[in-house]
Design a protein around this motif. Structure first.
Motif, PDB file in Angstrom:
ATOM      1  N   LYS A  31       0.833  -1.190   0.000  1.00 37.94           N
ATOM      2  CA  LYS A  31       0.000   0.000   0.000  1.00 37.94           C
ATOM      3  C   LYS A  31       0.871   1.245   0.000  1.00 37.94           C
ATOM      4  CE  LYS A  31      -3.850  -2.121   2.487  1.00 37.94           C
ATOM      5  NZ  LYS A  31      -4.703  -2.007   3.687  1.00 37.94           N
ATOM      6  N   LYS A  32       0.426   2.281  -0.693  1.00 35.45           N
ATOM      7  CA  LYS A  32       1.147   3.548  -0.744  1.00 35.45           C
ATOM      8  C   LYS A  32       0.945   4.300   0.567  1.00 35.45           C
ATOM      9  CE  LYS A  32       0.922   4.170  -5.750  1.00 35.45           C
ATOM     10  NZ  LYS A  32       0.495   5.056  -6.835  1.00 35.45           N
ATOM     11  N   THR A  33       2.059   4.852   1.039  1.00 34.59           N
ATOM     12  CA  THR A  33       2.007   5.650   2.267  1.00 34.59           C
ATOM     13  C   THR A  33       2.168   7.109   1.917  1.00 34.59           C
ATOM     14  OG1 THR A  33       2.989   3.840   3.519  1.00 34.59           O
ATOM     15  CG2 THR A  33       3.050   6.049   4.527  1.00 34.59           C
ATOM     16  N   THR A  34       1.265   7.941   2.343  1.00 32.12           N
ATOM     17  CA  THR A  34       1.301   9.377   2.044  1.00 32.12           C
ATOM     18  C   THR A  34       2.093  10.092   3.136  1.00 32.12           C
ATOM     19  OG1 THR A  34      -0.838   9.245   0.967  1.00 32.12           O
ATOM     20  CG2 THR A  34      -0.055  11.447   1.612  1.00 32.12           C
ATOM     21  N   ILE A  35       3.151  10.820   2.756  1.00 38.97           N
ATOM     22  CA  ILE A  35       4.002  11.561   3.700  1.00 38.97           C
ATOM     23  C   ILE A  35       3.590  13.018   3.660  1.00 38.97           C
ATOM     24  CG2 ILE A  35       6.353  12.245   4.268  1.00 38.97           C
ATOM     25  CD1 ILE A  35       7.307   9.686   2.899  1.00 38.97           C
ATOM     26  N   HIS A  36       3.164  13.557   4.801  1.00 39.51           N
ATOM     27  CA  HIS A  36       2.737  14.952   4.895  1.00 39.51           C
ATOM     28  C   HIS A  36       3.900  15.817   5.373  1.00 39.51           C
ATOM     29  CE1 HIS A  36      -1.509  13.965   4.312  1.00 39.51           C
ATOM     30  NE2 HIS A  36      -1.291  12.901   5.102  1.00 39.51           N
ATOM     31  N   LYS A  37       4.251  16.831   4.600  1.00 39.87           N
ATOM     32  CA  LYS A  37       5.302  17.768   4.991  1.00 39.87           C
ATOM     33  C   LYS A  37       4.724  18.791   5.971  1.00 39.87           C
ATOM     34  CE  LYS A  37       7.859  17.456   0.649  1.00 39.87           C
ATOM     35  NZ  LYS A  37       8.399  18.219  -0.488  1.00 39.87           N
ATOM     36  N   SER A  38       5.492  19.018   7.047  1.00 42.14           N
ATOM     37  CA  SER A  38       5.016  19.964   8.072  1.00 42.14           C
ATOM     38  C   SER A  38       5.222  21.395   7.607  1.00 42.14           C
ATOM     39  CB  SER A  38       5.775  19.733   9.385  1.00 42.14           C
ATOM     40  OG  SER A  38       7.153  19.956   9.199  1.00 42.14           O
ATOM     41  N   ASN A  39       4.241  22.236   7.782  1.00 40.54           N
ATOM     42  CA  ASN A  39       4.302  23.661   7.443  1.00 40.54           C
ATOM     43  C   ASN A  39       4.289  24.481   8.734  1.00 40.54           C
ATOM     44  OD1 ASN A  39       4.174  23.278   4.625  1.00 40.54           O
ATOM     45  ND2 ASN A  39       1.964  22.908   4.792  1.00 40.54           N
ATOM     46  N   PRO A  40       5.089  25.603   8.776  1.00 42.09           N
ATOM     47  CA  PRO A  40       5.092  26.424   9.996  1.00 42.09           C
ATOM     48  C   PRO A  40       3.717  26.989  10.274  1.00 42.09           C
ATOM     49  CG  PRO A  40       6.177  27.566   8.179  1.00 42.09           C
ATOM     50  CD  PRO A  40       5.936  26.179   7.733  1.00 42.09           C
ATOM     51  N   GLY A  41       3.280  26.855  11.487  1.00 45.88           N
ATOM     52  CA  GLY A  41       1.971  27.339  11.866  1.00 45.88           C
ATOM     53  C   GLY A  41       1.990  28.797  12.258  1.00 45.88           C
ATOM     54  N   PHE A  42       0.866  29.340  12.631  1.00 45.34           N
ATOM     55  CA  PHE A  42       0.723  30.750  12.995  1.00 45.34           C
ATOM     56  C   PHE A  42       1.579  31.135  14.200  1.00 45.34           C
ATOM     57  CE2 PHE A  42      -1.135  34.816  13.250  1.00 45.34           C
ATOM     58  CZ  PHE A  42      -1.382  35.091  14.589  1.00 45.34           C
ATOM     59  N   PRO A  43       1.662  30.326  15.281  1.00 47.77           N
ATOM     60  CA  PRO A  43       2.520  30.693  16.424  1.00 47.77           C
ATOM     61  C   PRO A  43       3.975  30.870  16.026  1.00 47.77           C
ATOM     62  CG  PRO A  43       0.993  28.980  17.052  1.00 47.77           C
ATOM     63  CD  PRO A  43       0.891  29.098  15.557  1.00 47.77           C
ATOM     64  N   THR A  44       4.471  29.996  15.140  1.00 49.50           N
ATOM     65  CA  THR A  44       5.867  30.099  14.715  1.00 49.50           C
ATOM     66  C   THR A  44       6.114  31.385  13.945  1.00 49.50           C
ATOM     67  OG1 THR A  44       5.982  27.697  14.583  1.00 49.50           O
ATOM     68  CG2 THR A  44       7.711  28.942  13.464  1.00 49.50           C
ATOM     69  N   LEU A  45       5.205  31.728  13.040  1.00 46.05           N
ATOM     70  CA  LEU A  45       5.343  32.973  12.271  1.00 46.05           C
ATOM     71  C   LEU A  45       5.284  34.187  13.196  1.00 46.05           C
ATOM     72  CD1 LEU A  45       3.105  32.193   9.166  1.00 46.05           C
ATOM     73  CD2 LEU A  45       5.602  32.324   9.245  1.00 46.05           C
ATOM     74  N   LEU A  46       4.411  34.156  14.180  1.00 47.94           N
ATOM     75  CA  LEU A  46       4.284  35.269  15.117  1.00 47.94           C
ATOM     76  C   LEU A  46       5.563  35.440  15.921  1.00 47.94           C
ATOM     77  CD1 LEU A  46       2.568  37.456  16.421  1.00 47.94           C
ATOM     78  CD2 LEU A  46       1.681  35.734  18.010  1.00 47.94           C
ATOM     79  N   PHE A  47       6.132  34.336  16.396  1.00 46.72           N
ATOM     80  CA  PHE A  47       7.368  34.397  17.173  1.00 46.72           C
ATOM     81  C   PHE A  47       8.518  34.957  16.339  1.00 46.72           C
ATOM     82  CE2 PHE A  47      10.273  33.359  20.447  1.00 46.72           C
ATOM     83  CZ  PHE A  47      11.410  32.860  19.837  1.00 46.72           C
ATOM     84  N   THR A  48       8.600  34.494  15.078  1.00 45.67           N
ATOM     85  CA  THR A  48       9.651  34.985  14.187  1.00 45.67           C
ATOM     86  C   THR A  48       9.511  36.478  13.940  1.00 45.67           C
ATOM     87  OG1 THR A  48       9.719  32.813  13.097  1.00 45.67           O
ATOM     88  CG2 THR A  48      10.723  34.663  11.930  1.00 45.67           C
ATOM     89  N   SER A  49       8.279  36.921  13.744  1.00 38.35           N
ATOM     90  CA  SER A  49       8.047  38.350  13.506  1.00 38.35           C
ATOM     91  C   SER A  49       8.414  39.183  14.728  1.00 38.35           C
ATOM     92  CB  SER A  49       6.574  38.587  13.147  1.00 38.35           C
ATOM     93  OG  SER A  49       6.214  37.883  11.979  1.00 38.35           O
ATOM     94  N   LEU A  50       8.025  38.683  15.901  1.00 42.65           N
ATOM     95  CA  LEU A  50       8.353  39.410  17.130  1.00 42.65           C
ATOM     96  C   LEU A  50       9.855  39.510  17.336  1.00 42.65           C
ATOM     97  CD1 LEU A  50       5.651  38.025  19.605  1.00 42.65           C
ATOM     98  CD2 LEU A  50       5.762  40.316  18.612  1.00 42.65           C
ATOM     99  N   MET A  51      10.566  38.423  17.064  1.00 41.79           N
ATOM    100  CA  MET A  51      12.021  38.436  17.205  1.00 41.79           C
ATOM    101  C   MET A  51      12.650  39.418  16.232  1.00 41.79           C
ATOM    102  SD  MET A  51      12.882  36.596  19.688  1.00 41.79           S
ATOM    103  CE  MET A  51      14.641  36.481  19.370  1.00 41.79           C
ATOM    104  N   PHE A  52      12.108  39.500  15.020  1.00 39.76           N
ATOM    105  CA  PHE A  52      12.632  40.433  14.015  1.00 39.76           C
ATOM    106  C   PHE A  52      12.457  41.876  14.469  1.00 39.76           C
ATOM    107  CE2 PHE A  52      13.814  42.062   9.981  1.00 39.76           C
ATOM    108  CZ  PHE A  52      12.941  43.123   9.707  1.00 39.76           C
ATOM    109  N   PHE A  53      11.259  42.201  14.953  1.00 39.36           N
ATOM    110  CA  PHE A  53      11.008  43.578  15.390  1.00 39.36           C
ATOM    111  C   PHE A  53      11.802  43.919  16.648  1.00 39.36           C
ATOM    112  CE2 PHE A  53       7.064  43.080  12.807  1.00 39.36           C
ATOM    113  CZ  PHE A  53       7.253  44.178  11.980  1.00 39.36           C
ATOM    114  N   LEU A  54      12.002  42.917  17.523  1.00 32.31           N
ATOM    115  CA  LEU A  54      12.820  43.154  18.704  1.00 32.31           C
ATOM    116  C   LEU A  54      14.262  43.454  18.321  1.00 32.31           C
ATOM    117  CD1 LEU A  54      13.106  43.170  21.769  1.00 32.31           C
ATOM    118  CD2 LEU A  54      13.509  40.704  21.690  1.00 32.31           C
ATOM    119  N   LEU A  55      14.799  42.682  17.394  1.00 31.70           N
ATOM    120  CA  LEU A  55      16.162  42.921  16.910  1.00 31.70           C
ATOM    121  C   LEU A  55      16.274  44.287  16.255  1.00 31.70           C
ATOM    122  CD1 LEU A  55      19.035  41.908  16.382  1.00 31.70           C
ATOM    123  CD2 LEU A  55      18.193  40.820  14.285  1.00 31.70           C
ATOM    124  N   LEU A  56      15.257  44.646  15.476  1.00 35.69           N
ATOM    125  CA  LEU A  56      15.249  45.957  14.813  1.00 35.69           C
ATOM    126  C   LEU A  56      15.232  47.082  15.843  1.00 35.69           C
ATOM    127  CD1 LEU A  56      15.116  47.407  12.079  1.00 35.69           C
ATOM    128  CD2 LEU A  56      12.626  47.316  12.233  1.00 35.69           C
TER     129      LEU A  56
END
Length: 234
Positions: A31-56
């Motif tokens: 049987k074929k097995t379907t592999i799902h690639k993980s995508n960054p969720g909203f919390p991860t994007l928010l954290f990255t944005s906050l870190m960027f603005f903090l660094l700025l």
């Protein structure tokens, strides 16, 4: 005569046996097995944005601090250059300082005493013109803080002359020093009977009797003067 050997390509496969029967080949396909690639969720994007603005924000703060320091250094350099607007300085090692490289300096032809330098003007002018002359050299008319200071300057003044100092009366006998130092009645050196007239609103240092003292005279009178400035430290 022996018959020749005949070879045939053979491919043997082992089939799983279940309950004595051969399983259907179609059921054996994996049987074929379907592999799902993980995508960054909203919390991860928010954290990255906050870190960027903090660094700025941190970088902006550092840049502002550097600019402020540069501006402060520029103002300090400008102030020092204004003080050094003299052809020559006479400097002495300041032994009272904890720093090894500190020298106290006065412009050439100025006399040092305590933390100030003094210049005796031999040209006669009104009180206002005398103050303007002092101001053009980064100084002001002399402010006398103590008996020791007055004794120092009178030792090098001519007794047959009078000298404007930085004390005047803007009205109602409210004496004021030109550098806004509070007028202290306990540290004054008026001659007897002085001040003598409401119309005489400027003060001279003079020696008409047996000692030096202060007289009030009209500000328009022309007299010599003494200029004073703070020492320059290098």
């Amino acid at each position: 005569m022996a018959s020749p050997n005949i070879y045939t390509d053979l491919n043997f496969k082992t089939q799983p046996v279940s309950s004595g029967t051969i399983s259907d080949s179609s059921s054996a396909c994996p049987k074929k097995t379907t592999i799902h690639k993980s995508n960054p969720g909203f919390p991860t994007l928010l954290f990255t944005s906050l870190m960027f603005f903090l660094l700025l924000a941190v970088l902006s703060s550092v840049a502002l601090n550097i600019l402020f320091q540069m501006y402060s250094d520029l103002l300090e350099e400008k102030n020092i250059m204004k003080q050094l607007n003299h052809t020559k300085l006479d400097c002495l090692k300041d032994h009272s300082s904890e720093e090894d490289e500190v020298w106290s300096c006065c412009p050439k032809d100025w006399k040092p005493f305590s933390s100030h330098c003094y210049f005796i003007s031999t040209n006669s002018a009104s009180w206002n013109k005398s103050e303007e002359k002092c101001s053009s050299m980064g100084a002001h008319l002399m402010v006398i803080h103590s008996r020791e200071e007055q004794d120092f300057i009178t030792k090098i003044l001519r007794r047959d002359a009078a000298y404007f100092i930085g004390l005047s009366d803007p009205g109602h006998r409210q004496w004021q020093w030109v550098d806004q130092t509070p007028y202290n009645k306990s540290t004054t050196f008026w001659h007897p009977g002085e001040p003598s007239s409401d119309r005489e609103q400027c003060v001279i240092l003079t020696h008409p009797y047996s000692k030096w003292g202060w007289n009030d005279i009209p500000c328009s009178d022309k007299q010599k003067s003494v200029c004073q400035m703070k020492k320059i430290y290098l």
